[in-house]
Enzyme design. Sequence first.
Site, PDB file in Angstrom:
ATOM      1  N   SER A  32      17.274  -1.296  29.155  1.00  0.00           N
ATOM      2  CA  SER A  32      17.282  -1.788  28.154  1.00  0.00           C
ATOM      3  C   SER A  32      18.682  -2.550  29.909  1.00  0.00           C
ATOM      4  CB  SER A  32      18.620  -2.207  27.149  1.00  0.00           C
ATOM      5  OG  SER A  32      19.366  -1.547  27.175  1.00  0.00           O
ATOM      6  N   ASP A  88      13.515  -2.032  29.980  1.00  0.00           N
ATOM      7  CA  ASP A  88      12.972  -2.617  28.633  1.00  0.00           C
ATOM      8  C   ASP A  88      12.913  -4.113  27.697  1.00  0.00           C
ATOM      9  OD1 ASP A  88      11.667  -1.657  26.278  1.00  0.00           O
ATOM     10  OD2 ASP A  88      13.449  -1.034  25.628  1.00  0.00           O
ATOM     11  N   ASP A 108       9.906 -10.092  28.020  1.00  0.00           N
ATOM     12  CA  ASP A 108       9.755 -10.180  26.122  1.00  0.00           C
ATOM     13  C   ASP A 108      11.010 -11.490  25.623  1.00  0.00           C
ATOM     14  OD1 ASP A 108       9.890 -10.215  23.280  1.00  0.00           O
ATOM     15  OD2 ASP A 108      11.368  -8.385  23.282  1.00  0.00           O
ATOM     16  N   HIS A 162      12.060  -0.909  15.974  1.00  0.00           N
ATOM     17  CA  HIS A 162      13.043   0.005  16.530  1.00  0.00           C
ATOM     18  C   HIS A 162      14.057   0.803  15.577  1.00  0.00           C
ATOM     19  CE1 HIS A 162      12.407  -2.936  19.601  1.00  0.00           C
ATOM     20  NE2 HIS A 162      11.928  -2.107  20.331  1.00  0.00           N
ATOM     21  N   GLY A 163      13.968   2.258  15.930  1.00  0.00           N
ATOM     22  CA  GLY A 163      14.963   2.642  15.429  1.00  0.00           C
ATOM     23  C   GLY A 163      14.479   3.107  13.925  1.00  0.00           C
ATOM     24  N   HIS A 183       6.342  -0.277  20.615  1.00  0.00           N
ATOM     25  CA  HIS A 183       7.460   0.449  20.394  1.00  0.00           C
ATOM     26  C   HIS A 183       7.777   0.969  19.301  1.00  0.00           C
ATOM     27  CE1 HIS A 183       9.002  -2.093  24.410  1.00  0.00           C
ATOM     28  NE2 HIS A 183       7.486  -3.078  23.628  1.00  0.00           N
ATOM     29  N   GLY A 233       8.721   4.307  19.040  1.00  0.00           N
ATOM     30  CA  GLY A 233       8.206   5.311  18.909  1.00  0.00           C
ATOM     31  C   GLY A 233       8.668   6.291  18.300  1.00  0.00           C
ATOM     32  N   ASN A 270       6.898   3.798  23.835  1.00  0.00           N
ATOM     33  CA  ASN A 270       8.017   3.973  23.197  1.00  0.00           C
ATOM     34  C   ASN A 270       8.884   4.581  22.879  1.00  0.00           C
ATOM     35  OD1 ASN A 270       7.687   1.775  25.268  1.00  0.00           O
ATOM     36  ND2 ASN A 270       8.775   0.131  24.505  1.00  0.00           N
ATOM     37  N   ASN A 325      13.277   6.044  22.051  1.00  0.00           N
ATOM     38  CA  ASN A 325      14.543   5.900  22.546  1.00  0.00           C
ATOM     39  C   ASN A 325      15.918   6.576  21.625  1.00  0.00           C
ATOM     40  OD1 ASN A 325      17.385   5.497  23.779  1.00  0.00           O
ATOM     41  ND2 ASN A 325      17.240   2.940  22.950  1.00  0.00           N
TER      42      ASN A 325
HETATM   43  P1  13P Z   1      12.958   3.486  19.231  1.00  0.00           P
HETATM   44  O1  13P Z   1      14.391   3.440  19.208  1.00  0.00           O
HETATM   45  O2  13P Z   1      12.889   3.149  17.675  1.00  0.00           O
HETATM   46  O3  13P Z   1      12.113   4.956  19.526  1.00  0.00           O
HETATM   47  O4  13P Z   1      12.050   2.449  20.304  1.00  0.00           O
HETATM   48  C1  13P Z   1      12.305   2.755  21.705  1.00  0.00           C
HETATM   49  C2  13P Z   1      11.472   1.552  21.817  1.00  0.00           C
HETATM   50  O5  13P Z   1      10.444   0.730  21.538  1.00  0.00           O
HETATM   51  C3  13P Z   1      11.914   0.694  23.352  1.00  0.00           C
HETATM   52  O6  13P Z   1      12.043  -0.423  23.456  1.00  0.00           O
END
Ligand code: 13P
Length: 288
Positions: A49, A84, A105, A177-178, A208, A210, A230, A232
């Site tokens: 990122s 990203d 994006d 995300h998260g 995204h 994931g 993805n 993270n």
């Molecule tokens: P998470 O943090 O939910 O795994 O998503 C990661 C992501 O999509 C990064 O672009």
Amino acid sequence: MLVSAKEMMKKAKDGKYAAGQFNINNLEWTKAVLLTAEECKSPVILGVSEGAGKYMAGYGTVVGMVNGMLKELKISVPVALHLDHGSYNGALACIEAGFSSVMYDGSHEPIEQNVANTTRLVEICAKKGLSLEAEVGSIGGEEDGVVGMGECADPDECKRIADLGVTMLAAGIGNIHGKYPDNWPGLSFETLQAVKDKVGDDMPLVLHGGTGIPDDMIKKAISLGVAKINVNTECQWAFQKATREYIEAGKDLSGKGFDPRKLLAPGFEAIKATVRGKMELFGSVGKS
Ligand code: 13P
């Protein structure tokens, strides 16, 4: 040597699996992901990122670190280094620094602006042989201060962006995300199917957020054309938990005191286990 994600995406689509993008935040993270990919004989995408790029002392530092590891660790699987959720200028900076893939994006811009910026980047990336990911319908949660609403993308807008010639397309399908909230209704497969019908079978779709998506939904998304997923937050949780347990056990508080090689080792192993689990789930093991 770094490669673009183009061939990875084509093989993943044809083989009905997904390549994992794992975001990196420091040296340990990067090494853990690369070694696991090599052990699993899996292609891999390292996601960076803009915030993580800044933290790691700039995109040039990241390129130097990753290229150094590919050589020193004798990594033979395909590896793409990918920006990203980049801004337009961030994408240009990463291209200049030596990334092999970028995401622009523009999902929070009006669609005309998203189209204009994506069009310019398609041209630049094509000239340099890089892969380009675009986004329509912003992904929920917070990423580097950008808060998305977990939208479902408009399939017609997806077609407009896909037709510009991007390598892969991230379309919001209710993903976040998260951590997913307890009342999260799940991925919208209706939207995913509608997007696929518009953009055609050949366009690799990106999922995204994931972290925390139930396994059966991941598998269904792959069966409907998702070729890149993805991850993270799950690596961050694993790293944090392992490090906390190590400190709480008092192991690093005796003897010579703080030794990063010892303190960060459990987190490193925890990331490796997380990445391996995801590669198995995504079906990319043995596909290098
Ligand atoms: P998470 O943090 O939910 O795994 O998503 C990661 C992501 O999509 C990064 O672009």
